[in-house]
Design a protein around this motif. Structure first.
Motif, short mmCIF file in Angstrom:
data_model
loop_
_atom_site.label_atom_id
_atom_site.label_comp_id
_atom_site.label_asym_id
_atom_site.label_seq_id
_atom_site.Cartn_x
_atom_site.Cartn_y
_atom_site.Cartn_z
N UNK A 105 0.90 -1.08 -0.07
CA UNK A 105 -0.08 -0.05 -0.20
C UNK A 105 0.96 1.26 0.04
N UNK A 106 1.82 1.22 0.76
CA UNK A 106 2.83 2.56 0.85
C UNK A 106 3.41 2.71 -0.48
N UNK A 107 4.04 1.46 -1.11
CA UNK A 107 4.55 1.70 -2.44
C UNK A 107 3.58 2.30 -3.56
N UNK A 108 2.31 1.81 -3.18
CA UNK A 108 1.34 2.43 -4.22
C UNK A 108 1.19 3.80 -3.97
N UNK A 109 1.03 4.44 -2.68
CA UNK A 109 0.90 5.86 -2.52
C UNK A 109 2.08 6.43 -3.03
N UNK A 110 3.14 6.06 -2.82
CA UNK A 110 4.31 6.95 -3.19
C UNK A 110 4.44 6.93 -4.64
N UNK A 111 4.19 5.87 -5.33
CA UNK A 111 4.03 5.50 -6.77
C UNK A 111 3.06 6.68 -7.60
N UNK A 112 2.08 6.53 -7.02
CA UNK A 112 0.86 7.25 -7.52
C UNK A 112 0.91 8.48 -7.22
N UNK A 113 1.26 9.28 -5.93
CA UNK A 113 1.46 10.50 -5.72
C UNK A 113 2.76 11.03 -6.68
N UNK A 114 3.78 10.21 -6.77
CA UNK A 114 4.81 10.80 -7.70
C UNK A 114 4.32 10.94 -9.17
N UNK A 115 3.43 9.97 -9.62
CA UNK A 115 3.09 9.99 -11.15
C UNK A 115 2.15 11.12 -11.15
N UNK A 116 1.40 11.35 -10.37
CA UNK A 116 0.50 12.36 -10.37
C UNK A 116 1.09 13.83 -10.19
N UNK A 117 2.02 13.87 -9.53
CA UNK A 117 2.69 15.25 -9.31
C UNK A 117 3.40 15.72 -10.57
N UNK A 118 4.04 14.70 -11.19
CA UNK A 118 4.79 14.93 -12.41
C UNK A 118 3.81 14.97 -13.85
N UNK A 119 2.45 14.79 -13.64
CA UNK A 119 1.50 14.93 -14.61
C UNK A 119 1.12 13.51 -15.37
N UNK A 120 1.54 12.36 -14.96
CA UNK A 120 1.32 11.26 -15.66
C UNK A 120 0.04 10.55 -15.34
N UNK A 121 -0.54 10.92 -14.25
CA UNK A 121 -1.95 10.51 -13.86
C UNK A 121 -3.13 11.69 -14.15
#
Length: 215
Positions: free
Chosen positions: A175-191
């Motif tokens: 879950x923590x890996x999903x949080x980190x990955x998703x928020x990273x991708x959202x921050x750089x505009x990939x989501x």
């Protein structure tokens, strides 16, 4: 530099040396938050630029830190501390609520704190990646602390009869890996999603991990 310079002692302007040191450190960290978390970013910032932004001298910088990486490390821990304080405050307020409402309140408090300032989210999920082995160890150590936090909440839910008794560590790490990955991708505009949509999806994942007890 082989190490930080010695600190001045005594009172000046009605403030102790410790108070002056704390103020200088805060000013350097505030400047680091602005420069690392926005433009130009950590890798393009120099000690001179940080000192200029803080309104302090390079000598004062080396009285507080050895390198710019030390500033980034301190900011990473500070941002995580702020988010943890927000999560704990929400947990205290939601202590008597059912597990689904507790988990939702805690995660929304965490997400709201870490994403409330775009500079915090950039430092937490982007700027610290790939800096050095030491920084990676700090990142993983802090990540493990969040895993432990989720495991503790899962154990509490088990004790209340709200979740199945099992080892939640692997699920919490995922879950923590999903949080980190998703928020990273959202921050750089990939989501392409709103923050509320991201939080709703992550809350659903968290509640799925807890596996409520079936009657």
């Amino acid at each position: 530099m082989g190490g930080r310079l010695r600190q001045p002692t005594g009172r000046y302007g009605g403030r102790s040396a410790g108070e002056r040191q704390a103020e200088r450190r805060r000013r350097f960290l505030d400047a680091g938050l602005r420069l690392f978390g926005d433009t130009p970013g950590y890798r393009a910032t120099t000690v001179a630029a940080l000192c200029d932004a803080a309104g302090l001298s390079t000598r004062q910088f080396y009285e507080e830190f050895r390198t710019l990486e030390d500033v980034l490390a301190a900011l990473h821990l500070q941002v995580n501390d702020w988010a943890e304080e927000a999560a704990l405050a929400a947990l205290a307020e939601a202590a008597d609520l059912p597990v689904a409402e507790r988990a939702t309140a805690v995660f929304r408090a965490y997400a709201g704190n870490v994403t409330g300032d775009p500079r915090r989210i950039r430092i937490t999920f982007i700027e610290i990646i790939g800096v050095s082995p030491q920084m990676e160890r700090q990142r993983l150590t802090r990540r493990a602390r969040w895993v432990n936090f989720i495991c503790a909440q899962a154990e509490d839910a088990v004790a209340r009869g709200e979740a199945e008794p099992r080892d939640y560590r692997v699920a919490a790490a995922a879950f923590i890996g999903s949080v980190n990955g998703l928020l990273h991708d959202w921050t750089v505009g990939w989501v392409d999603a709103t923050l509320d949509e991201l939080v709703d999806e992550l809350v659903r994942m968290l509640l799925g991990i807890l596996r409520p007890v079936t009657p």
